[in-house]
Motif scaffolding. Structure first.
Motif, PDB file in Angstrom:
ATOM      1  N   VAL A 115     167.308  27.751 -15.582  1.00 46.89           N
ATOM      2  CA  VAL A 115     166.161  27.459 -16.458  1.00 46.89           C
ATOM      3  C   VAL A 115     164.951  28.245 -15.962  1.00 46.89           C
ATOM      4  CG1 VAL A 115     166.915  25.183 -17.244  1.00 46.89           C
ATOM      5  CG2 VAL A 115     165.605  25.371 -15.127  1.00 46.89           C
ATOM      6  N   LEU A 116     164.110  28.669 -16.916  1.00 48.09           N
ATOM      7  CA  LEU A 116     162.913  29.418 -16.545  1.00 48.09           C
ATOM      8  C   LEU A 116     162.018  28.551 -15.672  1.00 48.09           C
ATOM      9  CD1 LEU A 116     162.147  31.163 -19.958  1.00 48.09           C
ATOM     10  CD2 LEU A 116     163.187  32.162 -17.894  1.00 48.09           C
ATOM     11  N   ARG A 131     157.658  36.069 -11.140  1.00 45.57           N
ATOM     12  CA  ARG A 131     158.511  35.063 -11.777  1.00 45.57           C
ATOM     13  C   ARG A 131     159.423  35.678 -12.839  1.00 45.57           C
ATOM     14  NH1 ARG A 131     154.661  30.861 -14.330  1.00 45.57           N
ATOM     15  NH2 ARG A 131     155.041  32.306 -16.012  1.00 45.57           N
ATOM     16  N   ASP A 132     159.110  36.940 -13.181  1.00 44.81           N
ATOM     17  CA  ASP A 132     159.888  37.632 -14.214  1.00 44.81           C
ATOM     18  C   ASP A 132     161.342  37.748 -13.789  1.00 44.81           C
ATOM     19  OD1 ASP A 132     158.190  38.109 -16.242  1.00 44.81           O
ATOM     20  OD2 ASP A 132     158.450  40.307 -16.207  1.00 44.81           O
ATOM     21  N   VAL A 135     165.139  32.469 -12.427  1.00 46.57           N
ATOM     22  CA  VAL A 135     165.479  31.160 -12.982  1.00 46.57           C
ATOM     23  C   VAL A 135     165.731  30.181 -11.848  1.00 46.57           C
ATOM     24  CG1 VAL A 135     166.460  31.938 -15.197  1.00 46.57           C
ATOM     25  CG2 VAL A 135     167.943  31.791 -13.170  1.00 46.57           C
ATOM     26  N   GLU A 176     172.350  29.508 -20.198  1.00 48.90           N
ATOM     27  CA  GLU A 176     171.120  28.746 -20.410  1.00 48.90           C
ATOM     28  C   GLU A 176     171.299  27.317 -19.892  1.00 48.90           C
ATOM     29  OE1 GLU A 176     169.618  28.993 -24.389  1.00 48.90           O
ATOM     30  OE2 GLU A 176     167.941  27.647 -23.915  1.00 48.90           O
ATOM     31  N   ARG A 179     166.759  21.738 -19.360  1.00 44.50           N
ATOM     32  CA  ARG A 179     165.591  21.274 -18.602  1.00 44.50           C
ATOM     33  C   ARG A 179     165.666  19.779 -18.290  1.00 44.50           C
ATOM     34  NH1 ARG A 179     161.480  24.537 -17.777  1.00 44.50           N
ATOM     35  NH2 ARG A 179     159.992  22.847 -17.725  1.00 44.50           N
TER      36      ARG A 179
END
Ligand code: CTP
Ligand code: MG
Length: 198
Positions: A115-116, A131-132, A135, A176, A179
């Motif tokens: 997750v980002l 942060r690019d 994850v 993916e 969250r």
């Protein structure tokens, strides 16, 4: 399902705390059961009794990685894909298991949910991390069984299995994450998880 930790930061064996009318660990066992053909529970060494919620119950080791190795020994040799999941993540949906398994079946050596990261990441000593392309990694993590077994040869230690598989030369992909798939580390996390129960 690795559940052999002592819950130092939580203040006790969090895997057996009550959550939504059952033990916290039961949520992880249930999701694993829905997605997998067999379930191995790695239990604390002082609770080695067979747990009816799993096919096999084995006592864990001193570290998470050691506990994964204990569990691997109980996984049938002909299982092509092995999923490792933390008991401390009760909200992982069965669909997330399916997604990492599918990524391995599609050719990866390992697949992890990511997750980002919403917060800026700063080194305490100074300097900000880019942060690019970063994850936060969750479990369940799926692996080709032979890649996972090879990665654990020599008893290495890491906070997750994808780290070991990659260190052994394997290709790990990120799917993916979710969250809501929070990890219960301290009591505040349990409050958050409680609020998110289905
Ligand atoms: N785990 C394990 N065996 C260990 C250590 C951890 O099976 N020797 C499991 C935990 O039960 C948990 C998962 O690995 O489901 C992630 O570990 P963590 O959240 O760190 O749990 P604990 O180690 O129990 O907590 P703490 O680090 O605060 O003691
Ligand atoms: Mg720990």
């Amino acid at each position: 399902v690795v559940a052999a930790g002592s819950g130092t930061r939580f203040g006790g064996p969090k895997q057996y705390t009550e959550l939504g009318g059952r033990r916290l660990v039961d949520w992880a066992l249930d999701a694993a059961r829905r997605a997998c053909d067999g379930v191995v529970l790695v239990a604390p060494p002082d609770r080695p009794d067979h747990d009816p919620a799993a096919d096999h119950t084995v006592p864990g080791g001193a570290t998470r990685s050691a506990s994964v190795r204990c569990g691997l020994e109980a996984v049938p040799a002909d299982a092509p894909v092995v999923v490792v999941h933390d008991a401390a993540r009760p909200l992982a949906p069965p669909e997330l298991f399916d997604a990492v398994i599918e990524a391995v079946e599609a050719g990866a050596d390992g697949a992890v949910p990511g997750v980002l990261v919403a917060d800026t990441l700063r080194r305490v000593e100074g300097g900000v991390l880019d942060r690019d392309g970063v994850v936060a990694v969750q479990t369940p993590q799926a692996f080709r069984a032979d890649a996972l077994r090879r990665a654990h040869e020599g008893d290495p230690d890491a906070t997750d299995d994808a780290t070991l598989v990659e260190a052994a030369g394997g290709r790990v992909v990120v799917v993916e994450g979710d969250r809501r798939n929070l990890k219960v580390t301290d009591p505040t996390d349990l409050e958050l998880v409680r609020a998110l129960l289905p």
